[in-house]
Design a protein around this motif. Structure first.
Motif, PDB file in Angstrom:
ATOM      1  N   TRP A  11      -2.891   0.467  -3.979  1.00 38.97           N
ATOM      2  CA  TRP A  11      -2.340  -0.792  -3.492  1.00 38.97           C
ATOM      3  C   TRP A  11      -2.289  -1.850  -4.579  1.00 38.97           C
ATOM      4  N   HIS A  32     -11.876   1.483   2.745  1.00 35.57           N
ATOM      5  CA  HIS A  32     -12.359   0.676   1.632  1.00 35.57           C
ATOM      6  C   HIS A  32     -13.882   0.655   1.660  1.00 35.57           C
ATOM      7  N   THR A  52       0.838  -1.206   0.000  1.00 34.60           N
ATOM      8  CA  THR A  52       0.000   0.000   0.000  1.00 34.60           C
ATOM      9  C   THR A  52       0.866   1.246   0.000  1.00 34.60           C
ATOM     10  N   TRP A  64      -1.485   7.766   8.166  1.00 35.64           N
ATOM     11  CA  TRP A  64      -0.212   7.077   8.351  1.00 35.64           C
ATOM     12  C   TRP A  64       0.666   7.928   9.256  1.00 35.64           C
ATOM     13  N   THR A  94     -12.505   0.440   7.568  1.00 35.23           N
ATOM     14  CA  THR A  94     -11.121   0.851   7.772  1.00 35.23           C
ATOM     15  C   THR A  94     -10.261  -0.389   7.967  1.00 35.23           C
ATOM     16  N   GLY A 149      -2.858   5.322  -0.448  1.00 36.21           N
ATOM     17  CA  GLY A 149      -4.006   4.422  -0.440  1.00 36.21           C
ATOM     18  C   GLY A 149      -4.027   3.481  -1.620  1.00 36.21           C
ATOM     19  N   THR A 152      -6.318   2.630   6.049  1.00 35.08           N
ATOM     20  CA  THR A 152      -6.858   2.850   4.709  1.00 35.08           C
ATOM     21  C   THR A 152      -8.354   2.569   4.735  1.00 35.08           C
ATOM     22  N   THR A 198     -10.682   8.993   5.975  1.00 33.48           N
ATOM     23  CA  THR A 198      -9.649   8.958   4.944  1.00 33.48           C
ATOM     24  C   THR A 198      -8.444   8.167   5.465  1.00 33.48           C
ATOM     25  N   TRP A 199      -7.482   7.923   4.583  1.00 34.55           N
ATOM     26  CA  TRP A 199      -6.278   7.206   4.976  1.00 34.55           C
ATOM     27  C   TRP A 199      -5.482   8.028   5.989  1.00 34.55           C
TER      28      TRP A 199
END
Length: 334
Positions: free
Chosen positions: A41, A159, A26, A150, A127, A39, A157, A147-148
Protein backbone atom coordinates in the motif's frame (compact mmCIF):
# COMPACT_ATOMS: atom_id res chain seq x y z
CA UNK A 1 3.27 -4.10 9.32
CA UNK A 2 7.01 -3.67 8.84
CA UNK A 3 9.14 -0.60 9.54
CA UNK A 4 8.65 0.77 6.01
CA UNK A 5 4.86 0.63 6.36
CA UNK A 6 5.09 2.27 9.77
CA UNK A 7 6.86 5.19 8.10
CA UNK A 8 4.06 5.39 5.52
CA UNK A 9 1.48 5.44 8.31
CA UNK A 10 3.41 8.12 10.21
CA UNK A 11 3.54 10.29 7.10
CA UNK A 12 -0.19 9.81 6.44
CA UNK A 13 -1.01 10.85 10.01
CA UNK A 14 1.20 13.92 9.71
CA UNK A 15 -0.52 14.98 6.49
CA UNK A 16 -3.98 14.36 7.96
CA UNK A 17 -3.11 16.38 11.08
CA UNK A 18 -2.18 19.27 8.78
CA UNK A 19 -5.67 19.16 7.30
CA UNK A 20 -4.58 17.58 4.00
CA UNK A 21 -6.69 14.97 2.27
CA UNK A 22 -4.96 11.59 2.07
CA UNK A 23 -5.85 8.75 -0.31
CA UNK A 24 -4.94 5.21 0.76
CA UNK A 25 -4.16 2.80 -2.12
CA UNK A 26 -3.88 -0.97 -1.51
CA UNK A 27 -2.98 -3.80 -3.88
CA UNK A 28 -6.02 -6.08 -3.76
CA UNK A 29 -5.20 -8.68 -6.40
CA UNK A 30 -2.47 -9.50 -8.90
CA UNK A 31 -2.10 -11.71 -11.97
CA UNK A 32 1.16 -12.69 -13.66
CA UNK A 33 4.33 -10.69 -13.10
CA UNK A 34 2.92 -7.97 -10.84
CA UNK A 35 5.59 -5.84 -9.12
CA UNK A 36 4.21 -5.94 -5.55
CA UNK A 37 2.15 -8.56 -3.69
CA UNK A 38 -1.43 -8.10 -2.45
CA UNK A 39 -1.58 -6.02 0.71
CA UNK A 40 1.12 -3.59 -0.42
CA UNK A 41 0.00 0.00 0.00
CA UNK A 42 0.80 3.69 -0.27
CA UNK A 43 -0.73 7.07 0.49
CA UNK A 44 -1.14 10.04 -1.85
CA UNK A 45 -1.58 13.60 -0.60
CA UNK A 46 -4.09 15.92 -2.27
CA UNK A 47 -1.28 17.75 -4.09
CA UNK A 48 0.26 14.55 -5.44
CA UNK A 49 2.99 13.88 -2.88
CA UNK A 50 3.35 10.14 -2.30
CA UNK A 51 4.68 7.80 0.38
CA UNK A 52 4.97 4.03 0.01
CA UNK A 53 4.86 1.75 -3.03
CA UNK A 54 2.49 -0.53 -4.95
CA UNK A 55 4.78 -1.04 -7.96
CA UNK A 56 8.20 -0.12 -9.26
CA UNK A 57 7.06 3.47 -9.77
CA UNK A 58 4.94 3.19 -12.91
CA UNK A 59 1.55 2.95 -11.20
CA UNK A 60 2.61 5.55 -8.65
CA UNK A 61 3.08 8.06 -11.49
CA UNK A 62 -0.42 7.36 -12.76
CA UNK A 63 -1.92 7.73 -9.27
CA UNK A 64 -0.19 11.08 -8.81
CA UNK A 65 -1.51 12.26 -12.19
CA UNK A 66 -5.06 11.18 -11.27
CA UNK A 67 -4.86 12.95 -7.92
CA UNK A 68 -3.66 16.18 -9.51
CA UNK A 69 -6.36 15.91 -12.18
CA UNK A 70 -9.05 15.69 -9.52
CA UNK A 71 -10.01 12.08 -10.29
CA UNK A 72 -9.60 10.89 -6.69
CA UNK A 73 -12.09 13.16 -4.93
CA UNK A 74 -15.06 12.19 -2.80
CA UNK A 75 -15.16 9.62 -0.02
CA UNK A 76 -16.44 6.43 -1.69
CA UNK A 77 -13.72 3.76 -2.18
CA UNK A 78 -13.29 2.36 -5.68
CA UNK A 79 -11.02 0.07 -7.68
CA UNK A 80 -8.59 0.53 -10.56
CA UNK A 81 -7.07 -2.25 -12.64
CA UNK A 82 -3.75 -1.85 -14.44
CA UNK A 83 -2.30 -3.97 -17.25
CA UNK A 84 -5.49 -5.58 -18.56
CA UNK A 85 -4.10 -5.49 -22.13
CA UNK A 86 -0.56 -5.59 -23.46
CA UNK A 87 -0.99 -1.99 -24.60
CA UNK A 88 -2.09 -0.90 -21.12
CA UNK A 89 0.78 -2.82 -19.51
CA UNK A 90 3.23 -1.15 -21.87
CA UNK A 91 1.75 2.30 -21.24
CA UNK A 92 1.88 1.95 -17.47
CA UNK A 93 5.18 0.06 -17.45
CA UNK A 94 4.06 -3.19 -15.85
CA UNK A 95 6.04 -6.35 -16.69
CA UNK A 96 4.69 -8.25 -19.70
CA UNK A 97 1.53 -10.14 -18.74
CA UNK A 98 1.25 -8.55 -15.30
CA UNK A 99 -2.09 -7.24 -14.03
CA UNK A 100 -2.69 -5.43 -10.77
CA UNK A 101 -5.95 -4.35 -9.11
CA UNK A 102 -5.93 -1.69 -6.41
CA UNK A 103 -8.53 -0.43 -3.97
CA UNK A 104 -8.47 3.33 -3.45
CA UNK A 105 -9.84 5.05 -0.36
CA UNK A 106 -9.82 8.66 -1.57
CA UNK A 107 -10.16 10.24 1.85
CA UNK A 108 -8.60 8.24 4.68
CA UNK A 109 -9.96 9.19 8.11
CA UNK A 110 -7.49 10.91 10.44
CA UNK A 111 -9.19 9.21 13.39
CA UNK A 112 -8.79 5.80 11.77
CA UNK A 113 -5.12 6.46 11.02
CA UNK A 114 -4.56 7.42 14.66
CA UNK A 115 -6.44 4.36 15.91
CA UNK A 116 -4.37 2.04 13.69
CA UNK A 117 -1.16 3.68 14.92
CA UNK A 118 -2.26 3.19 18.54
CA UNK A 119 -3.05 -0.47 17.92
CA UNK A 120 0.33 -1.05 16.31
CA UNK A 121 2.09 0.72 19.17
CA UNK A 122 0.48 -1.92 21.43
CA UNK A 123 1.69 -4.57 18.92
CA UNK A 124 -1.94 -5.55 18.39
CA UNK A 125 -2.65 -7.65 15.31
CA UNK A 126 -5.38 -5.77 13.42
CA UNK A 127 -7.64 -6.32 10.41
CA UNK A 128 -8.55 -3.28 8.32
CA UNK A 129 -11.76 -3.84 6.35
CA UNK A 130 -12.80 -1.65 3.43
CA UNK A 131 -16.40 -2.13 2.25
CA UNK A 132 -16.89 -0.71 -1.24
CA UNK A 133 -20.69 -0.87 -1.04
CA UNK A 134 -21.13 1.02 2.23
CA UNK A 135 -17.96 3.07 1.86
CA UNK A 136 -16.95 2.27 5.44
CA UNK A 137 -13.46 1.39 6.65
CA UNK A 138 -13.23 -0.34 10.04
CA UNK A 139 -10.56 -1.84 12.29
CA UNK A 140 -10.88 -4.98 14.41
CA UNK A 141 -8.71 -7.48 16.25
CA UNK A 142 -7.32 -10.13 13.89
CA UNK A 143 -6.80 -13.77 14.79
CA UNK A 144 -3.21 -14.95 14.57
CA UNK A 145 -2.55 -16.33 11.12
CA UNK A 146 -5.07 -14.03 9.43
CA UNK A 147 -4.23 -12.93 5.88
CA UNK A 148 -5.55 -10.45 3.32
CA UNK A 149 -8.88 -11.24 1.62
CA UNK A 150 -10.61 -9.60 -1.36
CA UNK A 151 -13.94 -10.71 -2.84
CA UNK A 152 -14.56 -7.75 -5.11
CA UNK A 153 -16.62 -5.92 -2.50
CA UNK A 154 -14.71 -6.17 0.78
CA UNK A 155 -10.96 -5.89 1.22
CA UNK A 156 -9.43 -7.26 4.43
CA UNK A 157 -5.77 -6.44 5.11
CA UNK A 158 -3.80 -7.43 8.19
CA UNK A 159 -1.51 -5.05 10.05
CA UNK A 160 0.74 -5.82 12.98
CA UNK A 161 3.32 -8.34 14.16
CA UNK A 162 2.13 -11.47 12.38
CA UNK A 163 5.46 -13.26 12.80
CA UNK A 164 7.05 -14.34 16.09
CA UNK A 165 10.66 -15.09 16.94
CA UNK A 166 12.01 -16.77 20.06
CA UNK A 167 15.70 -16.08 20.60
CA UNK A 168 17.38 -18.33 23.15
CA UNK A 169 20.23 -16.50 24.84
CA UNK A 170 20.68 -12.80 25.61
CA UNK A 171 24.17 -12.34 24.18
CA UNK A 172 25.65 -10.02 21.57
CA UNK A 173 24.34 -11.85 18.52
CA UNK A 174 20.87 -11.81 20.07
CA UNK A 175 20.95 -8.03 20.45
CA UNK A 176 21.64 -7.46 16.76
CA UNK A 177 19.25 -10.19 15.64
CA UNK A 178 16.44 -8.83 17.83
CA UNK A 179 16.75 -5.35 16.34
CA UNK A 180 16.74 -6.73 12.78
CA UNK A 181 13.76 -8.97 13.54
CA UNK A 182 11.77 -6.03 14.90
CA UNK A 183 12.41 -4.18 11.64
CA UNK A 184 11.17 -7.27 9.77
CA UNK A 185 7.87 -7.18 11.72
CA UNK A 186 8.56 -9.98 14.21
CA UNK A 187 7.22 -10.05 17.72
CA UNK A 188 10.47 -10.86 19.53
CA UNK A 189 10.83 -12.85 22.75
CA UNK A 190 14.28 -13.40 24.25
CA UNK A 191 14.64 -16.25 26.72
CA UNK A 192 17.60 -16.68 29.04
CA UNK A 193 17.29 -18.19 32.54
CA UNK A 194 20.91 -17.22 33.30
CA UNK A 195 20.71 -13.99 35.27
CA UNK A 196 24.34 -13.10 34.58
CA UNK A 197 23.52 -13.01 30.85
CA UNK A 198 20.04 -11.49 30.90
CA UNK A 199 20.52 -8.75 33.51
CA UNK A 200 21.78 -6.23 30.96
CA UNK A 201 19.19 -6.91 28.25
CA UNK A 202 17.70 -3.58 27.17
CA UNK A 203 16.53 -3.87 23.54
CA UNK A 204 13.30 -1.82 23.29
CA UNK A 205 10.27 -3.55 21.83
CA UNK A 206 11.30 -7.06 22.90
CA UNK A 207 10.07 -9.29 25.71
CA UNK A 208 12.60 -10.92 28.05
CA UNK A 209 11.63 -14.11 29.91
CA UNK A 210 13.68 -16.12 32.39
CA UNK A 211 11.93 -19.50 32.16
CA UNK A 212 13.51 -22.55 30.58
CA UNK A 213 13.54 -22.10 26.78
CA UNK A 214 11.39 -25.15 26.01
CA UNK A 215 8.74 -23.92 28.46
CA UNK A 216 8.89 -20.44 26.90
CA UNK A 217 8.42 -21.91 23.43
CA UNK A 218 5.43 -24.06 24.40
CA UNK A 219 3.86 -21.09 26.19
CA UNK A 220 3.86 -19.24 22.84
CA UNK A 221 1.46 -21.88 21.43
CA UNK A 222 3.61 -22.17 18.28
CA UNK A 223 2.20 -21.97 14.78
CA UNK A 224 3.63 -21.82 11.22
CA UNK A 225 4.52 -18.12 11.70
CA UNK A 226 6.96 -18.88 14.54
CA UNK A 227 10.75 -19.04 14.35
CA UNK A 228 13.26 -20.22 16.96
CA UNK A 229 16.97 -19.42 17.04
CA UNK A 230 19.13 -20.97 19.77
CA UNK A 231 22.31 -18.98 20.47
CA UNK A 232 23.63 -20.07 23.87
CA UNK A 233 26.08 -22.86 22.87
CA UNK A 234 24.73 -24.68 25.96
CA UNK A 235 23.08 -28.03 25.11
CA UNK A 236 21.16 -27.93 28.42
CA UNK A 237 19.34 -24.84 27.16
CA UNK A 238 19.41 -25.26 23.40
CA UNK A 239 18.64 -28.94 22.89
CA UNK A 240 15.30 -29.12 24.71
CA UNK A 241 13.85 -26.09 22.96
CA UNK A 242 15.12 -27.38 19.61
CA UNK A 243 13.49 -30.72 20.34
CA UNK A 244 10.11 -29.05 20.83
CA UNK A 245 10.55 -26.62 17.96
CA UNK A 246 11.55 -29.26 15.40
CA UNK A 247 8.41 -31.25 16.23
CA UNK A 248 6.23 -28.15 15.89
CA UNK A 249 4.87 -26.17 12.95
CA UNK A 250 7.55 -23.45 13.38
CA UNK A 251 8.68 -22.42 9.90
CA UNK A 252 12.32 -21.82 10.93
CA UNK A 253 14.47 -23.48 13.60
CA UNK A 254 18.17 -22.63 13.83
CA UNK A 255 21.10 -23.15 16.18
CA UNK A 256 24.50 -21.51 16.36
CA UNK A 257 27.65 -23.62 16.27
CA UNK A 258 29.98 -25.31 13.83
CA UNK A 259 28.82 -27.86 11.27
CA UNK A 260 30.41 -30.64 13.33
CA UNK A 261 28.67 -29.56 16.54
CA UNK A 262 25.31 -29.29 14.81
CA UNK A 263 25.70 -32.77 13.31
CA UNK A 264 26.41 -34.06 16.81
CA UNK A 265 23.33 -32.21 18.04
CA UNK A 266 21.16 -33.92 15.42
CA UNK A 267 22.53 -37.28 16.48
CA UNK A 268 21.78 -36.55 20.16
CA UNK A 269 18.23 -35.49 19.39
CA UNK A 270 17.45 -38.55 17.27
CA UNK A 271 19.28 -41.16 19.38
CA UNK A 272 18.25 -40.03 22.86
CA UNK A 273 14.91 -38.35 22.25
CA UNK A 274 11.80 -39.08 20.19
CA UNK A 275 12.86 -36.95 17.23
CA UNK A 276 12.84 -38.48 13.76
CA UNK A 277 15.65 -38.07 11.26
CA UNK A 278 13.29 -36.06 9.04
CA UNK A 279 12.44 -33.70 11.89
CA UNK A 280 16.11 -33.27 12.81
CA UNK A 281 16.89 -32.43 9.19
CA UNK A 282 14.73 -29.30 9.52
CA UNK A 283 17.37 -27.75 11.78
CA UNK A 284 19.27 -24.84 10.23
CA UNK A 285 22.66 -25.47 11.75
CA UNK A 286 25.04 -23.82 11.38
CA UNK A 287 22.40 -21.12 11.55
CA UNK A 288 22.21 -18.45 8.84
CA UNK A 289 23.25 -18.11 5.22
CA UNK A 290 26.89 -19.02 4.50
CA UNK A 291 28.24 -15.52 3.81
CA UNK A 292 31.50 -15.80 5.75
CA UNK A 293 30.08 -14.18 8.89
CA UNK A 294 32.34 -13.77 11.93
CA UNK A 295 31.31 -10.77 14.02
CA UNK A 296 28.01 -10.69 15.98
CA UNK A 297 26.32 -8.23 13.60
CA UNK A 298 27.47 -10.22 10.55
CA UNK A 299 26.10 -13.44 12.04
CA UNK A 300 22.82 -11.69 12.85
CA UNK A 301 22.59 -10.47 9.23
CA UNK A 302 23.14 -14.04 7.98
CA UNK A 303 20.43 -15.40 10.29
CA UNK A 304 17.92 -12.69 9.42
CA UNK A 305 18.58 -13.18 5.70
CA UNK A 306 18.04 -16.94 5.92
CA UNK A 307 14.79 -16.40 7.84
CA UNK A 308 13.59 -14.04 5.09
CA UNK A 309 14.50 -16.59 2.42
CA UNK A 310 12.72 -19.46 4.18
CA UNK A 311 9.70 -17.28 4.93
CA UNK A 312 9.48 -16.37 1.24
CA UNK A 313 9.89 -19.95 0.06
CA UNK A 314 13.30 -19.44 -1.57
CA UNK A 315 15.27 -22.63 -2.20
CA UNK A 316 18.69 -22.55 -0.52
CA UNK A 317 20.40 -25.18 -2.66
CA UNK A 318 23.00 -24.08 -5.16
CA UNK A 319 23.65 -20.60 -3.83
CA UNK A 320 27.34 -20.95 -4.69
CA UNK A 321 29.26 -19.35 -1.83
CA UNK A 322 33.00 -18.84 -2.23
CA UNK A 323 34.81 -20.19 0.88
CA UNK A 324 36.93 -17.80 2.92
CA UNK A 325 40.73 -18.38 2.94
CA UNK A 326 40.98 -18.26 6.74
CA UNK A 327 39.55 -20.67 9.26
CA UNK A 328 36.14 -19.69 10.62
CA UNK A 329 35.63 -19.03 14.29
CA UNK A 330 33.39 -21.29 16.35
CA UNK A 331 30.47 -18.85 15.95
CA UNK A 332 30.92 -18.29 12.24
CA UNK A 333 28.16 -19.19 9.85
CA UNK A 334 29.46 -21.85 7.47
Amino acid sequence: MDSVDLQVLATARQWAAQGRRVAWVTVARTWGSAPRPPGSWLVVRDDGLIEGSVSGGCIEDDLVARMRAGEMGGTQPFTLTYGVTQEEAARIGLPCGGTLEVVIEPSASAALLDELAARLARRQLTTKRVDLQSGLTTLADAPRGATWRWDGQQLHTVHGPQWRLLIVGAGQISRYLAQMALALDYEVTVCDPREEHSAGWDVPGTTLVSSMPDDAFLAMVPDPRCAVVALTHDPKLDDLVLLEALKSDAFYVGAVGSRLNNNRRRQRLTQHFDLTVEEAARLHGPVGLPIGSHTPPEIAVAIAAEMVAVRNGVQMQGLGVVPQPHAPSSCAVA
